[in-house]
Scaffold this active site. Sequence first.
Site, mmCIF file in Angstrom:
data_model
loop_
_atom_site.group_PDB
_atom_site.id
_atom_site.type_symbol
_atom_site.label_atom_id
_atom_site.label_comp_id
_atom_site.label_asym_id
_atom_site.label_seq_id
_atom_site.Cartn_x
_atom_site.Cartn_y
_atom_site.Cartn_z
ATOM 1 N N LYS A 98 53.785 -12.048 23.920
ATOM 2 C CA LYS A 98 52.581 -11.956 23.074
ATOM 3 C C LYS A 98 51.285 -11.859 23.891
ATOM 4 O O LYS A 98 50.353 -11.171 23.498
ATOM 5 C CB LYS A 98 52.504 -13.157 22.125
ATOM 6 N N ASP A 146 49.947 -14.472 13.246
ATOM 7 C CA ASP A 146 50.361 -15.889 13.180
ATOM 8 C C ASP A 146 49.195 -16.741 12.665
ATOM 9 O O ASP A 146 49.415 -17.768 12.031
ATOM 10 C CB ASP A 146 50.770 -16.406 14.576
HETATM 11 P P1 NAP Z 1 55.737 -21.414 23.677
HETATM 12 O O1 NAP Z 1 54.468 -20.682 23.878
HETATM 13 O O2 NAP Z 1 56.873 -21.236 24.640
HETATM 14 O O3 NAP Z 1 55.375 -22.987 23.568
HETATM 15 C C1 NAP Z 1 56.407 -23.930 23.470
HETATM 16 C C2 NAP Z 1 55.802 -25.302 23.171
HETATM 17 O O4 NAP Z 1 56.884 -26.227 23.003
HETATM 18 C C3 NAP Z 1 54.922 -25.869 24.283
HETATM 19 O O5 NAP Z 1 53.934 -26.703 23.719
HETATM 20 C C4 NAP Z 1 55.937 -26.695 25.087
HETATM 21 O O6 NAP Z 1 55.358 -27.737 25.831
HETATM 22 C C5 NAP Z 1 56.739 -27.291 23.966
HETATM 23 N N1 NAP Z 1 58.058 -27.731 24.404
HETATM 24 C C6 NAP Z 1 59.074 -26.946 24.854
HETATM 25 N N2 NAP Z 1 60.122 -27.713 25.178
HETATM 26 C C7 NAP Z 1 59.764 -29.004 24.947
HETATM 27 C C8 NAP Z 1 60.405 -30.267 25.099
HETATM 28 N N3 NAP Z 1 61.678 -30.355 25.568
HETATM 29 N N4 NAP Z 1 59.736 -31.400 24.770
HETATM 30 C C9 NAP Z 1 58.465 -31.320 24.285
HETATM 31 N N5 NAP Z 1 57.796 -30.166 24.131
HETATM 32 C C10 NAP Z 1 58.439 -29.016 24.453
HETATM 33 O O7 NAP Z 1 56.351 -21.055 22.243
HETATM 34 P P2 NAP Z 1 55.531 -20.664 20.916
HETATM 35 O O8 NAP Z 1 55.333 -19.196 20.841
HETATM 36 O O9 NAP Z 1 54.355 -21.557 20.822
HETATM 37 O O10 NAP Z 1 56.588 -21.017 19.801
HETATM 38 C C11 NAP Z 1 56.893 -22.381 19.490
HETATM 39 C C12 NAP Z 1 57.821 -22.409 18.298
HETATM 40 O O11 NAP Z 1 57.089 -21.989 17.134
HETATM 41 C C13 NAP Z 1 59.000 -21.438 18.441
HETATM 42 O O12 NAP Z 1 60.179 -22.183 18.308
HETATM 43 C C14 NAP Z 1 58.851 -20.444 17.316
HETATM 44 O O13 NAP Z 1 60.086 -20.206 16.653
HETATM 45 C C15 NAP Z 1 57.904 -21.164 16.341
HETATM 46 N N6 NAP Z 1 57.052 -20.154 15.669
HETATM 47 C C16 NAP Z 1 57.212 -20.015 14.320
HETATM 48 C C17 NAP Z 1 56.450 -19.090 13.639
HETATM 49 C C18 NAP Z 1 56.656 -18.937 12.163
HETATM 50 O O14 NAP Z 1 56.257 -17.903 11.620
HETATM 51 N N7 NAP Z 1 57.212 -19.914 11.483
HETATM 52 C C19 NAP Z 1 55.515 -18.288 14.308
HETATM 53 C C20 NAP Z 1 55.362 -18.456 15.696
HETATM 54 C C21 NAP Z 1 56.152 -19.393 16.355
HETATM 55 P P3 NAP Z 1 54.946 -27.496 27.388
HETATM 56 O O15 NAP Z 1 53.596 -26.833 27.342
HETATM 57 O O16 NAP Z 1 54.932 -28.864 27.950
HETATM 58 O O17 NAP Z 1 56.017 -26.614 27.980
#
Ligand code: NAP
Length: 278
Positions: A70, A107
């Site tokens: 993204k 989003d």
């Molecule tokens: P991202 O940029 O990779 O961010 C991941 C986040 O999760 C970071 O804050 C990370 O913390 C945290 N995290 C990962 N592993 C962890 C752990 N073991 N313990 C605690 N925190 C942890 O991903 P993203 O794009 O933000 O997406 C996050 C989630 O949102 C995805 O699973 C996605 O499916 C969902 N999402 C849903 C929608 C929807 O339409 N419903 C839209 C967008 C995203 P750190 O910074 O410490 O690594």
Amino acid sequence: MNVTATTRVLTLLGDPISHSASPEVQNAAFQAAGVDGIYVAVRCASDDLVGFMKGLARAGGGGNVTLPHKEKAASLLDVRSEAVRRTGACNTFWGDEEGRLHGDNTDVDGFRRALRAFIGGNARGMRVLLLGAGGAARAALLGLLEEGSDEVLIFNRTQDRARAVARRIGGDRTRVVPVLRELERESFDLVVNATRLGLDTNDPSPLDLKILQRAGAAMDLIYGRHVTPFVRSAEAAGVRSTDGREMLVQQGAASFERWWGREAPIDAMRAAVGVVGT
Ligand code: NAP
């Protein structure tokens, strides 16, 4: 669906993409709206992103971009929406007649619309705890501020990342919480999970909601075929909750509107992921 030589091709570009429900949601929408398009998911390496995006857009198509591309997608655009400029991320792209590549981050709109559907209005005056500091958290933070939240506290495993998000988007209505212990005496109108914890059924909840003094409602951005761990934690604490399916539908509806210039058939999209209409 009648695929012909004039059918527009819309793609989801990411890696991995096999877990995504977007093809089901968008193809259901295209069929219900009677538009001449097909939506497919394509696993795409970072180096191939520019070729796919520019080629598809010039051919009259477009699509969505998901993890981990993204931010790179945002850097490739010729015309950026306000949401792309503020979050530094692009999840939707299309072309114009001059061959320029346009992009938005739906989003943000998707989160705002799902939030309204969940709480029955905007977030004016609300005190919110936001868990996470990745792409989804950036969209949620911008959405919360635009919906009028009074104060947003951010907690993330990596504190520096939370600080960077707060600096980029937050302004003076945002504060970073360094340790979970600090939350024990706090009350929130809303808690949002924007971490990736819960994608796997066996993941723990990112927070035991019982440690808070009070949580008015809990919104998970994670969706799947399972009840998510955060929603389970909310149910155990007696807190009203929702998972990420409505946001998935709403960000998809906003993307549909960018590509087709018309209202999305939201009920057909909801039915494709098993969400009951609001
Ligand atoms: P991202 O940029 O990779 O961010 C991941 C986040 O999760 C970071 O804050 C990370 O913390 C945290 N995290 C990962 N592993 C962890 C752990 N073991 N313990 C605690 N925190 C942890 O991903 P993203 O794009 O933000 O997406 C996050 C989630 O949102 C995805 O699973 C996605 O499916 C969902 N999402 C849903 C929608 C929807 O339409 N419903 C839209 C967008 C995203 P750190 O910074 O410490 O690594």
